[in-house]
Design a protein around this motif. Structure first.
Motif, short mmCIF file in Angstrom:
data_model
loop_
_atom_site.label_atom_id
_atom_site.label_comp_id
_atom_site.label_asym_id
_atom_site.label_seq_id
_atom_site.Cartn_x
_atom_site.Cartn_y
_atom_site.Cartn_z
N TRP A 1 -26.51 -13.34 -42.31
CA TRP A 1 -26.80 -11.85 -41.85
C TRP A 1 -28.26 -11.65 -41.86
N VAL B 1 -34.03 -10.00 -39.74
CA VAL B 1 -35.50 -10.25 -39.47
C VAL B 1 -35.59 -11.07 -37.94
N ARG C 1 -25.04 -7.79 -51.49
CA ARG C 1 -25.44 -9.12 -50.94
C ARG C 1 -24.08 -9.91 -49.76
N VAL D 1 -38.30 -15.74 -45.39
CA VAL D 1 -37.87 -14.38 -45.39
C VAL D 1 -38.49 -13.75 -44.32
N GLY D 2 -39.74 -13.32 -44.20
CA GLY D 2 -40.35 -12.60 -43.35
C GLY D 2 -40.44 -11.34 -43.64
N GLY E 1 -39.52 -6.81 -42.67
CA GLY E 1 -38.73 -6.07 -41.87
C GLY E 1 -38.25 -5.16 -42.83
N ALA F 1 -34.97 -4.32 -43.10
CA ALA F 1 -33.76 -5.16 -43.87
C ALA F 1 -34.11 -6.36 -43.77
N VAL F 2 -34.08 -7.31 -44.67
CA VAL F 2 -34.28 -8.82 -44.75
C VAL F 2 -33.13 -9.58 -45.41
N GLN F 3 -33.07 -10.75 -45.42
CA GLN F 3 -31.92 -11.39 -45.86
C GLN F 3 -32.75 -11.90 -47.23
N TRP F 4 -32.22 -11.41 -48.42
CA TRP F 4 -32.92 -11.55 -49.64
C TRP F 4 -32.30 -12.82 -50.25
N PRO F 5 -33.14 -13.85 -50.84
CA PRO F 5 -32.74 -15.14 -51.25
C PRO F 5 -31.95 -14.81 -52.56
N VAL F 6 -32.28 -13.92 -53.40
CA VAL F 6 -31.92 -13.66 -54.48
C VAL F 6 -31.63 -12.13 -54.83
#
Lengths: 305, 366
Positions: A52, A55, A238, B210-211, B213, B215-220
């Motif tokens: 998901w 970006v 998450r 990640v980039g 934004g 809302a982003v996709q956080w690695p941790v």
């Protein structure tokens, strides 16, 4: 043989009944229309993909589906036995005065706003889970992958506990009413055949009322699937799939609460509509399943002629 | 039996009759966004009072509420109703023409502007800072962090508080054995946009993995909803590191780090160091004010700073509303600026204020 006000009344309630179908259809159309762009873009990938990433405009709902179903099932596992226990006690064993005190107290749990549950979760439940609850579980049950991993306090498990408390009043109140509706002749018959108190409850009461009890559980499940605020505050948000119950996760309702207000991209908004549609379908599916199970349990349903 | 039905019918009729009365009573003292609408000492007739509706960013809401209150108290004739629904909501409502003004922390993109089908002017009002808050027991003094360290932590490469990269700058962390628990905003937010945009500027690894934004996709890490959610998690969890607006860090007495800026200085986030970031970027601010000032030059500039904007239509159909809104903006950029620091918002640098007012004048002179 209907006439005058009777006919009017029947028309009115007929409209009321049909409006339920109308509302559901309108809802499905609205969600489907909003979800169309992402479904056209990602197809089935939307359901099977586990990334998901707003970006990159990459949306996969699998981890969110997983978190939703798992947290609701966990809540059910905790709340159903407890709720049945309370209901059996209230309906069969408690003295009248205690029934009058405990029943309303349990029902009062339903009146507490969910944000209060969330705050209680953050300030009381999570620190306790982190410092004693989860470490104990890891020591005792750590051989199962479900109970491994770091104990943050926050995560699926905390969400399950909060949801369990939130659905407890529904399950308890409904099952108590179901049990109270069991005719006394059933109980007397069982006792007359020499059943003990527990056998009487098991054979004459629980078996007689099982379709109602199942209904209570499914209503609780429905509430757990759609609960938003309290879950958002404690689940860790998450969208990951992990074996551990202690890991942070994400549910459909809390994802919507999180991202809808600030979703400005076309596909992002559409993906959120699709998540709403998915939640709608899952709830519908569970209700259908409930109907089938109730039907199986009670083969000959008497209908009001 | 008939008597019973009649009684029920009478009760129903009575209820129907009473309903408007009850509804009326309920809606009487309706709570509005601005507590003063009712008590404004208005010299104009009620019909002469303009209602200006706005929606958008939550971050500047405390200051905007104060501004509306003070402005209405001293200037009769305009009433403000502002819904803090988030920057994205502000942009959407502005595009849908359902509000008289919008508000956003991130400027609208070219694509969004094109979609709106009209000119939308960005008016920077104040600046805010995103600060790195942490909860590490028994560590005296303020931690010093760099953008590279922040991105390494949020990428999951640095996981312990006593990591050599951290203790090199902060010797007091040497004895801390706790794991770092990164906390992020789970809801889409301008704050996240500012923070991730800064990380993307200073860390190529962040940019590619990640980039930036809302809302982003956080690695941790773990997500908390809203500034208050992140604040709560950081406060409750030993070892946590999060990011919130300066106001929230101050009001909740969270420890926050000094961050190294482009020129190598470790700068504490204060209203002065945030204004300095804008001042140092003056030359690079374009004519329409849509820009980013994260990672700014200037020795005293705090690197994770950003504007918050009012979005207005400079050539609206309703001239009276435009005039009222312009009056308010002139006031907000004038005496209104003095109210900002007390609420931990940074005033605009004077040179920029004049530029904004001049731009506003160009439109209204037509």
């Amino acid at each position: 043989m209907f006439r005058g006000t009777d006919r009017l009344f029947i028309r009115l309630i007929g409209c009321a009944a049909l409006s339920a179908i109308g509302v559901q259809l309108a809802m499905a159309l609205f969600l489907g229309h909003g979800a169309f762009p992402i479904l056209a873009h990602a197809g089935w990938g939307f359901l099977t993909d586990s990334v998901w990433n707003p970006v990159l405009d990459h949306f996969g709902a699998l981890p969110i589906l997983y978190g939703t179903v798992l947290s609701a099932l966990l809540a059910l596992c905790l709340a159903a036995p407890l709720g049945f226990g309370i209901a059996i006690f209230l309906a069969e064993l408690a003295p009248r005065w205690l029934r009058a005190v405990v029943g309303p107290l349990v029902e009062l749990l339903a009146a507490i706003p969910s944000v209060i549950y969330g705050l209680w979760g953050i300030f009381v439940l999570i620190p306790w889970l982190r410092d004693s609850g989860e470490p104990h579980l890891i020591r005792a049950l750590g051989f199962l992958p479900l109970f491994r991993g770091p104990a943050y306090g926050i995560g699926l498990f905390a969400a399950g506990v909060i949801l369990a408390i939130m659905i407890l009043p529904i399950i308890t109140a409904l099952s108590r009413d179901v049990l109270l509706a069991v005719p006394n002749t059933q109980r007397e018959a069982a006792l007359a055949l020499g059943a003990t108190r527990w056998e009487m409850i098991r054979i004459a009461v629980l078996r007689y009322g099982r379709s109602g009890l199942l209904g209570a559980v499914f209503l609780g499940l429905g509430r757990a699937l759609g609960e938003t605020m309290a879950v958002t505050m404690v689940i860790g948000n998450r969208p990951d799939i992990t074996a551990s119950l202690f890991a942070p996760a994400q549910t459909m309702a809390s994802l919507l609460a999180n991202e809808f207000a600030e979703a400005t991209g076309e596909l992002h908004r559409s993906a959120l509509f699709a998540v709403g549609l998915l939640l709608f379908v899952v709830t519908l599916g569970i209700n259908a399943l409930a109907r089938v199970m109730v039907h199986r349990l009670v083969p000959q349903r008497r209908s009001v002629a | 039996m008939h008597a019973h039905i009649r009684r029920v019918r009478a009760a129903a009729l009575l209820l129907c009759g009473l309903w408007p009365l009850l509804a009326c009573q309920r809606s009487g003292p309706a709570p509005t966004a601005s507590p003063t609408t009712a008590s404004t000492p208005s010299t104009t007739t009620p019909t002469g009072t303009l209602r200006l509706t706005g929606a958008g960013a939550t971050f500047p809401y405390p200051l905007y509420a104060k501004w509306f209150y003070e402005y209405q108290r001293t200037h009769a004739g305009a009433q403000f109703n502002y819904q803090s629904i988030g920057s994205g909501g502000g942009i959407q409502q502005m595009t849908a023409k359902t509000v008289d003004f919008g508000a956003s922390d991130a400027p609208m993109s070219d694509e969004q502007l094109a979609k709106s089908g009209r000119t939308i002017l960005h008016i920077p009002t104040v600046l805010g800072a995103v600060v790195a808050v942490y909860h590490v027991p028994n560590t005296p003094g303020r931690l010093q962090l760099t953008g590279a360290l922040l991105s390494e932590i949020y990428l999951g490469h640095i996981t312990q508080w006593n990591d050599p990269a951290l203790t090199a700058l902060n010797p007091q962390l040497a004895g801390v054995t706790a794991a770092i628990m990164p906390v992020y905003r789970s809801d889409g937010s301008g704050t996240t946009h500012i923070f991730t945009e800064y990380l993307a500027k200073v860390s190529p690894a962040w940019q590619t993995n990640v980039g930036a934004g809302k809302a982003v996709q956080w690695p941790v890490g773990i997500g908390g909803k809203g500034n208050e959610g992140v604040t709560g998690l950081v406060k409750q969890t030993p070892g946590a590191l999060g990011y919130v607006e300066l106001t929230y860090a101050k009001e909740n007495q969270l420890a926050y780090a000094a961050v190294q800026n482009r020129l190598g200085q470790f700068v504490e986030p204060t209203t002065d160091s945030v204004t300095a970031a804008a001042a140092a970027s003056l030359g690079a601010i374009p004519a329409d004010f849509r820009c980013s000032i994260t990672d700014a030059d200037g020795t005293t500039a705090y690197p994770i700073s950003a504007f918050t904007y009012l979005l207005i239509d400079p050539t609206p159909a309703d001239a009276a509303k435009a005039k009222a809104l312009e009056g308010f903006i002139r006031w907000a950029l004038g005496p209104g600026q003095e109210l900002a620091p007390a609420l931990h918002y940074a005033p605009l640098p004077n040179a920029l204020r004049e530029r904004v007012l001049a731009t506003l004048g160009q439109y209204t002179a037509r």
